[in-house]
Design a protein around this motif. Structure first.
Motif, PDB file in Angstrom:
ATOM      1  N   VAL A  75       0.839  -1.202   0.000  1.00  0.00           N
ATOM      2  CA  VAL A  75       0.000   0.000   0.000  1.00  0.00           C
ATOM      3  C   VAL A  75       0.874   1.253   0.000  1.00  0.00           C
ATOM      4  O   VAL A  75       0.596   2.222  -0.712  1.00  0.00           O
ATOM      5  N   LEU A  76       1.964   1.216   0.759  1.00  0.00           N
ATOM      6  CA  LEU A  76       2.888   2.341   0.802  1.00  0.00           C
ATOM      7  C   LEU A  76       3.520   2.586  -0.562  1.00  0.00           C
ATOM      8  O   LEU A  76       3.640   3.731  -1.009  1.00  0.00           O
ATOM      9  N   GLY A  77       3.913   1.522  -1.236  1.00  0.00           N
ATOM     10  CA  GLY A  77       4.493   1.649  -2.575  1.00  0.00           C
ATOM     11  C   GLY A  77       3.495   2.179  -3.581  1.00  0.00           C
ATOM     12  O   GLY A  77       3.832   3.026  -4.420  1.00  0.00           O
ATOM     13  N   LEU A  78       2.265   1.706  -3.512  1.00  0.00           N
ATOM     14  CA  LEU A  78       1.211   2.211  -4.387  1.00  0.00           C
ATOM     15  C   LEU A  78       0.980   3.705  -4.137  1.00  0.00           C
ATOM     16  O   LEU A  78       0.873   4.492  -5.074  1.00  0.00           O
ATOM     17  N   PHE A  79       0.942   4.086  -2.864  1.00  0.00           N
ATOM     18  CA  PHE A  79       0.771   5.496  -2.510  1.00  0.00           C
ATOM     19  C   PHE A  79       1.930   6.337  -3.036  1.00  0.00           C
ATOM     20  O   PHE A  79       1.718   7.406  -3.615  1.00  0.00           O
ATOM     21  N   ALA A  80       3.168   5.863  -2.839  1.00  0.00           N
ATOM     22  CA  ALA A  80       4.341   6.627  -3.265  1.00  0.00           C
ATOM     23  C   ALA A  80       4.380   6.798  -4.782  1.00  0.00           C
ATOM     24  O   ALA A  80       4.646   7.900  -5.282  1.00  0.00           O
ATOM     25  N   ILE A  81       4.096   5.750  -5.511  1.00  0.00           N
ATOM     26  CA  ILE A  81       4.116   5.834  -6.978  1.00  0.00           C
ATOM     27  C   ILE A  81       2.972   6.715  -7.464  1.00  0.00           C
ATOM     28  O   ILE A  81       3.144   7.537  -8.366  1.00  0.00           O
ATOM     29  N   GLY A  82       1.800   6.561  -6.867  1.00  0.00           N
ATOM     30  CA  GLY A  82       0.669   7.414  -7.245  1.00  0.00           C
ATOM     31  C   GLY A  82       0.939   8.880  -6.957  1.00  0.00           C
ATOM     32  O   GLY A  82       0.642   9.756  -7.775  1.00  0.00           O
ATOM     33  N   LEU A  83       1.526   9.160  -5.793  1.00  0.00           N
ATOM     34  CA  LEU A  83       1.858  10.536  -5.428  1.00  0.00           C
ATOM     35  C   LEU A  83       2.903  11.116  -6.376  1.00  0.00           C
ATOM     36  O   LEU A  83       2.762  12.252  -6.845  1.00  0.00           O
ATOM     37  N   ALA A  84       3.943  10.341  -6.674  1.00  0.00           N
ATOM     38  CA  ALA A  84       4.987  10.818  -7.581  1.00  0.00           C
ATOM     39  C   ALA A  84       4.419  11.095  -8.979  1.00  0.00           C
ATOM     40  O   ALA A  84       4.736  12.126  -9.592  1.00  0.00           O
ATOM     41  N   CYS A  85       3.578  10.205  -9.479  1.00  0.00           N
ATOM     42  CA  CYS A  85       2.965  10.417 -10.804  1.00  0.00           C
ATOM     43  C   CYS A  85       2.044  11.634 -10.790  1.00  0.00           C
ATOM     44  O   CYS A  85       2.037  12.427 -11.739  1.00  0.00           O
ATOM     45  N   GLY A  86       1.270  11.787  -9.725  1.00  0.00           N
ATOM     46  CA  GLY A  86       0.373  12.935  -9.617  1.00  0.00           C
ATOM     47  C   GLY A  86       1.133  14.253  -9.556  1.00  0.00           C
ATOM     48  O   GLY A  86       0.767  15.224 -10.224  1.00  0.00           O
ATOM     49  N   LEU A  87       2.199  14.298  -8.759  1.00  0.00           N
ATOM     50  CA  LEU A  87       2.998  15.518  -8.665  1.00  0.00           C
ATOM     51  C   LEU A  87       3.709  15.825  -9.977  1.00  0.00           C
ATOM     52  O   LEU A  87       3.811  16.984 -10.391  1.00  0.00           O
ATOM     53  N   PHE A  88       4.196  14.791 -10.640  1.00  0.00           N
ATOM     54  CA  PHE A  88       4.852  14.998 -11.934  1.00  0.00           C
ATOM     55  C   PHE A  88       3.857  15.534 -12.964  1.00  0.00           C
ATOM     56  O   PHE A  88       4.172  16.456 -13.719  1.00  0.00           O
ATOM     57  N   ALA A  89       2.655  14.960 -12.976  1.00  0.00           N
ATOM     58  CA  ALA A  89       1.635  15.439 -13.918  1.00  0.00           C
ATOM     59  C   ALA A  89       1.242  16.877 -13.606  1.00  0.00           C
ATOM     60  O   ALA A  89       1.079  17.703 -14.516  1.00  0.00           O
ATOM     61  N   ALA A  90       1.106  17.212 -12.322  1.00  0.00           N
ATOM     62  CA  ALA A  90       0.747  18.580 -11.947  1.00  0.00           C
ATOM     63  C   ALA A  90       1.850  19.558 -12.327  1.00  0.00           C
ATOM     64  O   ALA A  90       1.578  20.654 -12.835  1.00  0.00           O
ATOM     65  N   ALA A  91       3.098  19.160 -12.101  1.00  0.00           N
ATOM     66  CA  ALA A  91       4.219  20.035 -12.446  1.00  0.00           C
ATOM     67  C   ALA A  91       4.369  20.173 -13.957  1.00  0.00           C
ATOM     68  O   ALA A  91       4.707  21.243 -14.465  1.00  0.00           O
ATOM     69  N   SER A  92       4.098  19.109 -14.682  1.00  0.00           N
ATOM     70  CA  SER A  92       4.213  19.153 -16.144  1.00  0.00           C
ATOM     71  C   SER A  92       3.127  20.019 -16.764  1.00  0.00           C
ATOM     72  O   SER A  92       3.356  20.711 -17.749  1.00  0.00           O
ATOM     73  N   ASN A  93       1.934  19.965 -16.204  1.00  0.00           N
ATOM     74  CA  ASN A  93       0.810  20.729 -16.742  1.00  0.00           C
ATOM     75  C   ASN A  93       0.734  22.143 -16.171  1.00  0.00           C
ATOM     76  O   ASN A  93      -0.107  22.925 -16.599  1.00  0.00           O
ATOM     77  N   GLY A  94       1.599  22.451 -15.198  1.00  0.00           N
ATOM     78  CA  GLY A  94       1.597  23.774 -14.590  1.00  0.00           C
ATOM     79  C   GLY A  94       2.083  24.861 -15.520  1.00  0.00           C
ATOM     80  O   GLY A  94       1.665  26.005 -15.426  1.00  0.00           O
ATOM     81  N   GLY A  95       2.974  24.506 -16.422  1.00  0.00           N
ATOM     82  CA  GLY A  95       3.476  25.432 -17.424  1.00  0.00           C
ATOM     83  C   GLY A  95       4.122  26.661 -16.842  1.00  0.00           C
ATOM     84  O   GLY A  95       5.014  26.579 -15.989  1.00  0.00           O
ATOM     85  N   PRO A  96       3.686  27.822 -17.277  1.00  0.00           N
ATOM     86  CA  PRO A  96       4.338  29.069 -16.866  1.00  0.00           C
ATOM     87  C   PRO A  96       4.221  29.357 -15.368  1.00  0.00           C
ATOM     88  O   PRO A  96       5.099  29.982 -14.793  1.00  0.00           O
ATOM     89  N   GLN A  97       3.150  28.891 -14.732  1.00  0.00           N
ATOM     90  CA  GLN A  97       2.990  29.139 -13.295  1.00  0.00           C
ATOM     91  C   GLN A  97       4.107  28.456 -12.501  1.00  0.00           C
ATOM     92  O   GLN A  97       4.649  29.032 -11.559  1.00  0.00           O
ATOM     93  N   VAL A  98       4.440  27.220 -12.869  1.00  0.00           N
ATOM     94  CA  VAL A  98       5.494  26.491 -12.169  1.00  0.00           C
ATOM     95  C   VAL A  98       6.835  27.162 -12.412  1.00  0.00           C
ATOM     96  O   VAL A  98       7.633  27.347 -11.479  1.00  0.00           O
ATOM     97  N   ALA A  99       7.111  27.539 -13.647  1.00  0.00           N
ATOM     98  CA  ALA A  99       8.373  28.212 -13.960  1.00  0.00           C
ATOM     99  C   ALA A  99       8.479  29.542 -13.207  1.00  0.00           C
ATOM    100  O   ALA A  99       9.554  29.879 -12.675  1.00  0.00           O
ATOM    101  N   LYS A 100       7.399  30.261 -13.136  1.00  0.00           N
ATOM    102  CA  LYS A 100       7.384  31.555 -12.429  1.00  0.00           C
ATOM    103  C   LYS A 100       7.610  31.338 -10.933  1.00  0.00           C
ATOM    104  O   LYS A 100       8.377  32.070 -10.297  1.00  0.00           O
ATOM    105  N   PHE A 101       6.966  30.317 -10.364  1.00  0.00           N
ATOM    106  CA  PHE A 101       7.145  30.023  -8.943  1.00  0.00           C
ATOM    107  C   PHE A 101       8.598  29.650  -8.653  1.00  0.00           C
ATOM    108  O   PHE A 101       9.166  30.080  -7.646  1.00  0.00           O
ATOM    109  N   LYS A 102       9.207  28.835  -9.535  1.00  0.00           N
ATOM    110  CA  LYS A 102      10.601  28.435  -9.331  1.00  0.00           C
ATOM    111  C   LYS A 102      11.536  29.638  -9.402  1.00  0.00           C
ATOM    112  O   LYS A 102      12.530  29.682  -8.689  1.00  0.00           O
TER     113      LYS A 102
END
Length: 186
Positions: A75-102
């Motif tokens: 369950v921990l591994g499923l959570f970690a992989i799901g969280l990593a994929c979700g964060l990666f997708a959010a960061a990838s789709n963030g576009g200019p907002q993520v770059a501006k925040f960084k």
């Protein structure tokens, strides 16, 4: 070339083959000739189609076994992989907002990356258990389909599906979607 039965999406679930045919006394196993990749590929394809219900049950059993041995890590591994994929997708789709925040908050960005890396390292054993639960069934299926010699009944069943006398099966549709041609089976 798709047959009319395959075009309208109709399929049937392949029958469960007997344990004797799948693994025990009447089953014949032989190491494939690794120099003849085409023949080995035909054997694997044919066995994947013929024993697909058995492979599905084998995969469920192996996944459940790993889950029963290490339920918390699974369950921990499923959570970690799901969280990593979700964060990666959010960061990838963030576009200019993520770059501006960084650009505006470089220290917060670095701390976030380091905390994420620490979390992944901390959860690495759970990630490995989850990946084992997924890869073990695939490995067992590939090894069995590589070693199991095709029987006459196996060849006839696959030929009937190939020419459209039988409805397509889930494994046949999956292999077609992955680009494996049914025409490679003799």
């Amino acid at each position: 070339m798709a047959t009319p039965l395959k075009e309208n999406g109709a399929f049937e679930v392949a029958p469960l083959r007997s344990l004797d045919d799948f693994l025990l006394e009447s089953a014949r196993f032989q190491v494939p000739n690794f120099r003849d990749m085409e023949k080995w590929g035909k054997r694997v394809y044919s066995n994947l189609i013929y024993y697909q219900s058995n492979y599905f049950l084998l995969a469920l059993a192996l996944f459940a076994l790993v889950g029963l041995i290490h339920p918390f890590k699974m369950v921990l591994g499923l959570f970690a992989i799901g969280l990593a994929c979700g964060l990666f997708a959010a960061a990838s789709n963030g576009g200019p907002q993520v770059a501006k925040f960084k650009q505006e908050h470089p220290v917060v960005s670095i701390i976030t990356i380091l905390l994420g890396a620490y979390l992944i390292i901390y959860l690495l054993d759970g990630i490995f258990v989850f990946l084992l639960g997924i890869l073990l069934p695939f490995s067992a299926t590939f090894i069995h389909s590589s070693l199991r010699l095709r029987s006459l009944r196996n060849k006839v069943t696959n030929k009937m599906e190939q020419i459209g006398l039988k409805k397509s099966t889930p494994m046949g549709m999956l292999l077609d979607a992955l680009g494996f041609e049914a025409g490679i089976v003799d």
